[in-house]
Design a protein around this motif. Structure first.
Motif, short mmCIF file in Angstrom:
data_model
loop_
_atom_site.label_atom_id
_atom_site.label_comp_id
_atom_site.label_asym_id
_atom_site.label_seq_id
_atom_site.Cartn_x
_atom_site.Cartn_y
_atom_site.Cartn_z
N ILE A 118 -30.36 49.73 30.02
CA ILE A 118 -29.25 50.54 29.86
C ILE A 118 -29.04 51.46 31.45
O ILE A 118 -28.32 51.69 32.03
CB ILE A 118 -29.35 51.58 28.98
N ILE A 119 -30.11 51.78 32.01
CA ILE A 119 -30.40 52.52 33.23
C ILE A 119 -29.67 51.72 34.32
O ILE A 119 -28.88 52.04 35.18
CB ILE A 119 -31.78 53.20 33.55
N TYR A 120 -30.11 50.27 34.20
CA TYR A 120 -29.52 49.46 35.34
C TYR A 120 -27.95 49.38 35.55
O TYR A 120 -27.24 49.00 36.28
CB TYR A 120 -30.18 48.07 35.14
N ILE A 122 -25.81 51.56 34.25
CA ILE A 122 -25.34 52.64 34.77
C ILE A 122 -25.34 52.48 36.17
O ILE A 122 -24.43 52.89 36.89
CB ILE A 122 -26.22 53.96 34.33
N CYS A 125 -22.41 50.17 37.55
CA CYS A 125 -21.23 50.89 37.46
C CYS A 125 -20.91 52.14 38.62
O CYS A 125 -19.89 51.94 39.32
CB CYS A 125 -21.14 51.65 36.11
N ALA A 126 -22.07 52.77 38.83
CA ALA A 126 -21.95 53.68 40.10
C ALA A 126 -21.69 52.95 41.21
O ALA A 126 -20.85 53.30 42.12
CB ALA A 126 -23.18 54.40 40.31
N ALA A 139 -26.76 54.79 44.06
CA ALA A 139 -26.37 53.74 43.03
C ALA A 139 -27.51 52.62 43.09
O ALA A 139 -28.03 52.40 42.29
CB ALA A 139 -24.96 53.21 43.30
N ILE A 142 -30.64 53.72 41.43
CA ILE A 142 -30.82 53.67 39.97
C ILE A 142 -30.76 52.41 39.46
O ILE A 142 -31.68 52.04 38.73
CB ILE A 142 -29.60 54.30 39.44
N GLN A 143 -30.18 51.38 40.21
CA GLN A 143 -30.23 49.96 39.93
C GLN A 143 -31.53 49.28 40.02
O GLN A 143 -32.33 48.49 39.43
CB GLN A 143 -29.35 48.93 40.90
N VAL A 205 -21.09 44.14 34.43
CA VAL A 205 -21.18 44.97 33.27
C VAL A 205 -20.75 44.58 32.02
O VAL A 205 -21.67 44.46 31.37
CB VAL A 205 -20.21 46.07 33.61
#
Length: 555
Positions: A118-120, A122, A125-126, A139, A142-143, A205
């Motif tokens: 889920i974090i990946y 997000i 998307c960023a 971003a 986060i990935q 996504v």
């Protein structure tokens, strides 16, 4: 190191005494889980689904590679700064991998894979909405957390595979990396040309969401998610009992956040120093020297602090005693080296292809993908087959062969890189070597790690690979930033000169040559370890025979 030697493949407690009686054929049998000889259907399904997580992730990463030159132009950044597009992602993964591994032992592997995925999502998307380099790097951080799900996913697979089929599982799982890379390059160039590089993120996504639902529905974790193992080093079957002391519970559930922060500071400050060197126009100025020295001292200080923290930590991020193991140390350095060289290529080739002639090949995003495609295809073909090779002839010979092939490929790339076809051919040679190293070296670390440290050791090897992977782009970025020329017919901006590519490929070749020396040392130590095992087995058999003879006389 005495405690590691006692827990090594040659001597692993009561379980090992039983295996001495059964006269195992190899040392690897003493550290891998006992399972059936055939791979169950459920294991194949698990391998396929979790392998797809790797495929989807690297599909997105390699789709971005042809766009590095576009991002440099859109955000008006230097070549050295552009290395952070890859480096930020890899540093985040390096720091989070051991933390996520520990959390998976506390809360369950499947649950952590779902959360990290889920974090990946997000993060991608960023990335698709990034409007400047700062936002894009955040971003990418986060990935990068998504990388930490791969060792956890492989842990789920490892529990379901027979020990003699583990190399096959590693090969197939690794081939998903190559498959994602092939698909990403094949599709990425067209998407970038037609829709822009932002679309490389957003196109992933819906696929990632579907895959998350599939994992949630079909994957089962052998470890009971409601129970917590005694420690990260304990076998999966060892659980808490009600009589466990509170200190043991606290130790098992603790996360080494101080160690994680110190590790992140060490890597980031070191790479910032390299980036600053690359971006500086005057290395002789006092301000530049002060900044570089300050970052260097910060990196050394953070590293020292990290070592101190890890020695005192109840549940350390990295088991330092494993780092000094006579077999694991050279094997992990080989893994570090192929991470450095592999990502030097990832950073360099897109810029070489897309720079205007005569400084580059003057190609577009599609041309970049086509040059790198043979590299990915060879890994796709070799990764699963190298797993079968390792399962038949052992880990050592493929690892030795892989380092030699990789070194030959990089030296050939250094000499011959004037056309797209010669670059593509040499990259294919490099890929063949990397595929053999990847499966062989990782299997050596698993085979010679004491059973109670198996999860920690795998995570540590992945961390070292990611650290190497973050260093590689930074080295390439420095060379490209410090050696530039103006291109004929191009009025705006300068581009990396031919000497920058010579230096990059020569550096990769020399580093690869170092890996050959390491595997020679590794081979000698493994042979010594096997000789020790043989002597111990013979001594055990002699003692058993003496006891039987004594018992016969008494009767």
């Amino acid at each position: 190191m005495d405690h590691l030697e006692k827990d090594s493949p040659t001597n692993n407690g009561e379980a090992n005494k039983k295996r001495h009686k059964e006269q195992p054929k190899s040392s690897s049998e003493s550290v891998l889980p006992e399972t059936s000889e055939k791979i169950r259907t459920s294991a194949w399904i698990t391998l396929a689904i979790l392998g797809c997580t790797l495929l989807v992730t690297f599909y997105g990463e390699t789709m971005l590679l042809p766009a590095i030159r576009d991002i440099i132009g859109d955000f008006h950044i230097s070549y050295s700064t552009s290395s952070w597009i890859l480096t930020a992602y890899l540093i985040s993964g390096a720091v989070m991998t051991p933390i996520a591994g520990k959390l998976s032992d506390i809360y369950g592997r499947k649950k952590m894979v779902l959360i990290i995925f889920i974090i990946y999502i997000i993060g991608i998307c960023a990335g698709g909405l990034s409007s400047n380099i700062t936002f894009l790097v955040i971003a990418r951080v986060i990935q990068g957390i998504g990388i930490s799900m791969f060792p956890i996913a492989f842990g789920i697979i490892r529990d379901q595979l027979p020990r003699d089929k583990l190399a096959v599982g590693v090969g197939i799982f690794s081939s998903m990396f190559a498959a994602g890379s092939v698909v990403g390059l094949a599709v990425g160039g067209s998407i970038i040309n037609n829709f822009g590089w932002h679309a490389t993120f957003l196109s992933i996504v819906p696929v990632a969401i579907i895959l998350w639902l599939v994992i949630n529905r079909f994957i089962r974790d052998n470890k009971a998610e409601s129970e917590t193992p005694i420690s990260l080093g304990q076998p999966p079957s060892t659980k808490y009992s009600r009589k466990q002391p509170k200190a043991a519970v606290k130790s098992a559930s603790s996360i080494d956040l101080k160690g994680a922060i110190a590790l992140a500071a060490t890597i980031a400050s070191f790479l910032l120093a390299l980036t600053y060197i690359g971006n500086s126009n005057n290395l002789n100025s006092s301000s530049t020297q002060i900044t570089v020295v300050s970052l260097g001292l910060l990196s050394m200080g953070s590293l020292t602090l990290f070592v101190i923290i890890e020695k005192r930590a109840a549940s350390p991020l990295i088991e330092l005693s494993l780092m000094a193991h006579k077999v694991l140390l050279p094997a992990n350095i080989v893994i570090l080296i192929f991470g450095i060289t592999m990502f030097m290529v990832y950073q360099t080739i897109p810029i070489l292809v897309r720079s205007p002639q005569p400084l580059g090949f003057g190609g577009d995003a599609v041309a970049t993908a086509m040059v790198q495609l043979p590299f990915m295809i060879v890994i796709l073909v070799f990764a699963p087959s190298s797993g079968f090779i390792v399962s038949k002839i052992g880990n050592l010979k493929p690892t030795v062969s892989g380092t030699i092939i990789m070194t030959i490929g990089f030296f050939s790339l250094f000499i011959f890189h004037s056309t797209e076809i010669t670059v593509a051919i040499n990259l294919a040679i490099v890929a063949a070597g990397i595929s053999l190293i990847q499966v062989g070296a990782f299997n050596i670390t698993m085979e010679y790690t004491p059973l109670k440290f198996s999860g920690v050791s795998l995570g540590m090897s992945v961390v070292l690979f990611l650290i190497g992977s973050s260093i590689g782009p930074a080295i390439a970025g420095i060379y490209m930033q410090t050696h530039q020329e103006l291109a004929k017919g191009v009025t705006t901006g300068s581009f990396p000169s031919p000497i920058s590519y010579n230096l990059i490929f020569l550096t990769a070749a020399l580093i690869s040559a170092l890996s050959i020396m390491l595997v020679i040392i590794l081979r000698r130590r493994i042979i010594q370890s096997q000789s020790t095992l043989k002597l111990e087995m013979e001594e055990t058999n002699m003692k058993q025979n003496a006891r039987r003879d004594e018992a016969g006389k008494n009767d």
